[in-house]
Scaffold this active site. Sequence first.
Site, PDB file in Angstrom:
ATOM      1  N   ARG A  57      -5.314   3.919   2.881  1.00 50.15           N
ATOM      2  CA  ARG A  57      -4.297   3.252   2.078  1.00 50.15           C
ATOM      3  C   ARG A  57      -4.364   3.695   0.604  1.00 50.15           C
ATOM      4  O   ARG A  57      -5.373   4.219   0.151  1.00 50.15           O
ATOM      5  CB  ARG A  57      -4.470   1.737   2.154  1.00 50.15           C
ATOM      6  CG  ARG A  57      -4.195   1.125   3.510  1.00 50.15           C
ATOM      7  CD  ARG A  57      -4.430  -0.380   3.485  1.00 50.15           C
ATOM      8  NE  ARG A  57      -5.788  -0.710   3.080  1.00 50.15           N
ATOM      9  CZ  ARG A  57      -6.156  -1.108   1.876  1.00 50.15           C
ATOM     10  NH1 ARG A  57      -5.249  -1.247   0.907  1.00 50.15           N
ATOM     11  NH2 ARG A  57      -7.418  -1.376   1.586  1.00 50.15           N
ATOM     12  N   LYS A 199      -0.911  -2.931   7.348  1.00 51.89           N
ATOM     13  CA  LYS A 199      -1.481  -3.801   6.325  1.00 51.89           C
ATOM     14  C   LYS A 199      -0.411  -4.408   5.425  1.00 51.89           C
ATOM     15  O   LYS A 199      -0.617  -5.469   4.830  1.00 51.89           O
ATOM     16  CB  LYS A 199      -2.499  -3.029   5.491  1.00 51.89           C
ATOM     17  CG  LYS A 199      -3.784  -2.672   6.254  1.00 51.89           C
ATOM     18  CD  LYS A 199      -4.503  -3.907   6.779  1.00 51.89           C
ATOM     19  CE  LYS A 199      -5.870  -3.540   7.340  1.00 51.89           C
ATOM     20  NZ  LYS A 199      -6.545  -4.724   7.953  1.00 51.89           N
ATOM     21  N   LYS A 240     -16.656  -5.117  12.744  1.00 53.55           N
ATOM     22  CA  LYS A 240     -15.716  -6.163  13.172  1.00 53.55           C
ATOM     23  C   LYS A 240     -15.107  -5.872  14.549  1.00 53.55           C
ATOM     24  O   LYS A 240     -15.105  -6.710  15.450  1.00 53.55           O
ATOM     25  CB  LYS A 240     -14.620  -6.266  12.100  1.00 53.55           C
ATOM     26  CG  LYS A 240     -13.789  -7.512  12.133  1.00 53.55           C
ATOM     27  CD  LYS A 240     -13.016  -7.713  10.845  1.00 53.55           C
ATOM     28  CE  LYS A 240     -11.839  -6.798  10.650  1.00 53.55           C
ATOM     29  NZ  LYS A 240     -12.070  -5.479  10.173  1.00 53.55           N
ATOM     30  N   THR A 241     -14.582  -4.663  14.701  1.00 54.27           N
ATOM     31  CA  THR A 241     -13.965  -4.275  15.970  1.00 54.27           C
ATOM     32  C   THR A 241     -15.028  -4.090  17.056  1.00 54.27           C
ATOM     33  O   THR A 241     -14.877  -4.571  18.184  1.00 54.27           O
ATOM     34  CB  THR A 241     -13.153  -2.979  15.798  1.00 54.27           C
ATOM     35  OG1 THR A 241     -12.100  -3.211  14.848  1.00 54.27           O
ATOM     36  CG2 THR A 241     -12.531  -2.542  17.110  1.00 54.27           C
ATOM     37  N   ASP A 255      -8.432  -7.599  14.295  1.00 55.25           N
ATOM     38  CA  ASP A 255      -8.313  -7.408  12.846  1.00 55.25           C
ATOM     39  C   ASP A 255      -7.607  -8.527  12.082  1.00 55.25           C
ATOM     40  O   ASP A 255      -8.011  -8.851  10.983  1.00 55.25           O
ATOM     41  CB  ASP A 255      -7.585  -6.094  12.575  1.00 55.25           C
ATOM     42  CG  ASP A 255      -7.736  -5.611  11.137  1.00 55.25           C
ATOM     43  OD1 ASP A 255      -8.861  -5.696  10.608  1.00 55.25           O
ATOM     44  OD2 ASP A 255      -6.750  -5.157  10.558  1.00 55.25           O
ATOM     45  N   ARG A 319      -9.248   7.394  12.916  1.00 53.77           N
ATOM     46  CA  ARG A 319      -8.785   6.138  13.503  1.00 53.77           C
ATOM     47  C   ARG A 319      -8.096   6.370  14.845  1.00 53.77           C
ATOM     48  O   ARG A 319      -7.591   7.452  15.125  1.00 53.77           O
ATOM     49  CB  ARG A 319      -7.774   5.463  12.571  1.00 53.77           C
ATOM     50  CG  ARG A 319      -8.340   4.961  11.267  1.00 53.77           C
ATOM     51  CD  ARG A 319      -8.843   3.548  11.394  1.00 53.77           C
ATOM     52  NE  ARG A 319      -9.358   3.001  10.144  1.00 53.77           N
ATOM     53  CZ  ARG A 319      -9.716   1.732   9.998  1.00 53.77           C
ATOM     54  NH1 ARG A 319      -9.628   0.891  11.018  1.00 53.77           N
ATOM     55  NH2 ARG A 319     -10.197   1.305   8.857  1.00 53.77           N
TER      56      ARG A 319
END
Length: 529
Positions: A57, A199, A240-241, A255, A319
Amino acid sequence: MSKASAVSAQELGLKSIGKVYHNLGYDELFDHETANGEGRVSANGTMMVDTGKFTGRSPKDKYFVHQKPSFENIAWGKVNVAMAPEVFDELYAEVTDYLSGKDLYVTDGFCGSNEKTRKSVRFITEFAWQSHFVKNMFIRPEGDDIRDFAPNFTVYNASNLVNKNWEKHGLNSEVFVVFNIEKNVAIIGGTWYGGEMKKGIFTMMNYWLPLQGILSMHCSANVGKEGDVCLFFGLSGTGKTTLSTDAARKLIGDDEHGWDDDGVFNFEGGCYAKCINLSAESEPEIYNAIQRNALLENVVADDDGVIDFDSRAKTENTRVSYPIEHIENHEASLKAGHPKNIIFLTCDAFGVLPPVSKLTKEQAMYYFLSGYTAKVAGTERGVTEPQATFSACFGEAFLPLHPTAYAKLLGEKMEKHGVNAYLVNTGWTGGGYGVGKRMSIKATRACVNAILDGSIEKAEFDQTRWFRLHIPKSLPGVDSALLNPRNAWPDAESFDRTANKLCGMFIENFKKYIKDGDDFDFTQAGPRV
């Protein structure tokens, strides 16, 4: 190739259109991506694309239009930067002029699995792979929902268009990602990175939902056979994932979630996982999700399409996006009841935080607002000094409102539903980066499993000195020498100096949340030098 849609230019807010490919299926998108030369096909049939020089980003190029009534709600500053309405109008005209007359891909999706509060979002893009990306990431309408779809919000992605007048406009660069809350529109230019669309809508949900008393969260979530829900908060790279994708529990989402009076609900219809160092052994569910209909970004592959997941040649931020159905054990409704446990994940490269700590409610508020992780900067140049990162609510870049608005909602919901909170360090132990070693996924999973099965509650606890965290003396599957980080270091004095240094960073960061007469001061729950 698929037939073009009959959707009109007027419906899309454009002056004219070429062919419009509206809500294409996965096979149709694959045909377009291939025919357009937008990507390569990997050895197992997954489409691979490159996003150019932007492989992440562009947070310094994100803006909100400064206008009534939204400007009264937004926490203006470095994260939420204001754009004058006249500058937006000029850029919006450029974007719509640029897209007019072109062949376009239009993709409709829902954000939010709770039908009471979900948002209908339309994405207008130039490239099939961008349509593929949002089809993966958002909830795919079916049946009557497709026929009756009316967008609440529209994203115009003109990734090839740059703002040549950015200096005159007083902006950061030729890239722009702009949200106009009153017009329910976002415009993107100058960056191909797909995550801006994902996002961007998460950011908007973070504006809309808290104003309705609903907590929006940058977290993953799963649910056990007994209906016990666990939330995993954490910044990118903290696990997290990985940790929420568990063969023994159903994945709700990886997420972005909301928490309302009914419980927890996923915003999305897919997952967006990091691929760096991915292997079938360490993360089998994610590895097996990479198949036809998934979309790989910026990975390195040989001439035969065999992927080198360890390669950082293009970016560390490789990703994959995929529909959540690619995870065999997922929760089909994308929602569940109220959480039993909350886990804050941090990757502490200083190596001083324990692998697992039980938090009081006040400590939970402190560490939620702190949103701490630490990264090693510039390792390619041999720099080994960790850098502390504090991101409020583990997602400050996506919070239009003041962080305390989200923290207050979290505290209220934790108290109402009797939720337990824990801090889990997925970073270093036995020393900081370059001296200690990274916590193994096996050890971290053992800590998480102890939380999920309740066995951690039966443990005897100690309290650490600086951070005053409650840590178990023993846990099944975890070397007891690791549980107290000071004992894991060969040099106790070096640990003390490092812990003292990190405490100071926490204290300094938290000062911005302290105001005279504020009833939301949790400094007493934080570390002491």
